[in-house]
Scaffold this motif. Structure first.
Motif, PDB file in Angstrom:
ATOM      1  N   GLY A   7      -1.862   7.214   6.176  1.00 50.72           N
ATOM      2  CA  GLY A   7      -1.197   7.367   4.878  1.00 50.72           C
ATOM      3  C   GLY A   7      -1.310   8.810   4.409  1.00 50.72           C
ATOM      4  O   GLY A   7      -2.399   9.386   4.426  1.00 50.72           O
ATOM      5  N   VAL A  39       7.713   5.071  -0.784  1.00 46.40           N
ATOM      6  CA  VAL A  39       6.990   4.901   0.484  1.00 46.40           C
ATOM      7  C   VAL A  39       7.971   5.022   1.639  1.00 46.40           C
ATOM      8  O   VAL A  39       9.012   4.367   1.652  1.00 46.40           O
ATOM      9  CB  VAL A  39       6.291   3.516   0.541  1.00 46.40           C
ATOM     10  CG1 VAL A  39       5.500   3.369   1.832  1.00 46.40           C
ATOM     11  CG2 VAL A  39       5.395   3.308  -0.676  1.00 46.40           C
ATOM     12  N   GLU A  50       2.662   6.934   7.023  1.00 44.79           N
ATOM     13  CA  GLU A  50       3.167   6.343   5.777  1.00 44.79           C
ATOM     14  C   GLU A  50       3.160   7.447   4.717  1.00 44.79           C
ATOM     15  O   GLU A  50       2.088   7.851   4.256  1.00 44.79           O
ATOM     16  CB  GLU A  50       2.268   5.172   5.338  1.00 44.79           C
ATOM     17  CG  GLU A  50       2.728   4.498   4.054  1.00 44.79           C
ATOM     18  CD  GLU A  50       1.669   3.551   3.467  1.00 44.79           C
ATOM     19  OE1 GLU A  50       2.045   2.494   2.956  1.00 44.79           O
ATOM     20  OE2 GLU A  50       0.450   3.875   3.513  1.00 44.79           O
ATOM     21  N   LEU A  52       3.641   8.872   1.078  1.00 43.33           N
ATOM     22  CA  LEU A  52       3.456   8.267  -0.247  1.00 43.33           C
ATOM     23  C   LEU A  52       3.734   9.313  -1.316  1.00 43.33           C
ATOM     24  O   LEU A  52       2.965  10.265  -1.474  1.00 43.33           O
ATOM     25  CB  LEU A  52       2.014   7.770  -0.387  1.00 43.33           C
ATOM     26  CG  LEU A  52       1.574   6.714   0.632  1.00 43.33           C
ATOM     27  CD1 LEU A  52       0.053   6.618   0.681  1.00 43.33           C
ATOM     28  CD2 LEU A  52       2.183   5.366   0.271  1.00 43.33           C
TER      29      LEU A  52
END
Lengths: 127, 127
Positions: A7, A39, A50, A52
């Motif tokens: 992330g 996202v 990922e 963010l």
């Protein structure tokens, strides 16, 4: 357990997605809004980044303010998230989420407390 | 490209290795000393955690001092690290290593500058 994704907290998910496409050959595998959080999942051969991007105050916005952009967490895929959380409890690991909750891509997720895992924020994911 | 490992800066690799064994079912896949750096690779099904414990001053010791323990970098496996570095150059990404160098486990490695990759320190690895 399998690596699922890294992330990444960013101020501009789309721009970083283009860079990762050019640089790593990633493709956009999935996009969604999780509340005020944009996202984007960028595919690797065996997992994802990922991205963010917060559009309002929250944990990712606070992370960006305190640490700047970069790797926010590592997500590990488990076939049984309840068992994984029970193991965490049994070995004395503090959990941010005591129970699985709905995460990105409709998956069940739960975060462990980084103080218990060498400063690494770990997310369990069950697909 | 494939996820290869998440590099973790730690003050105690052995203790963190035990925790990751208990918690994630990781096993010690490889251990070595890279100069003054103790390195332990902990296996996931599709990659590794690379635990990095400095025993003298250096980039990891500086990272620990400035950021505390946690995720230091993400390594992506490529079949052709020279081509990957050339792509990076072509898309205007700053490289910490202009040429591949010897890294852990005898692999060729090269780091990109995190300012060019959204704050994420990315390592290319060719096995």
């Amino acid at each position: 357990m399998r690596f699922d994704h890294a992330g990444v907290a960013t101020e501009n998910a789309e721009s970083l997605a283009f860079r990762f496409e050019d640089l790593f050959g990633c493709e956009i595998a999935h996009e969604e809004w999780l509340g005020d959080l944009k996202v984007m999942f960028m595919s690797l051969e065996n997992g994802y980044f990922e991205l963010l991007e917060p559009t309002a105050d929250g944990t990712i916005a606070a992370y960006l303010e305190n640490h700047g952009p970069g790797i926010h967490h590592v997500a590990l895929e488990t076939e049984d998230i309840d068992a994984a959380l029970e193991t965490a409890e049994n070995v004395g690991v503090e959990r941010i989420d005591e129970e699985p909750r709905d995460g990105a891509w409709g998956h069940d997720v739960a975060f462990l407390h980084p103080d218990s895992t060498g400063g690494v924020l770990v997310e369990f994911v069950e697909h």
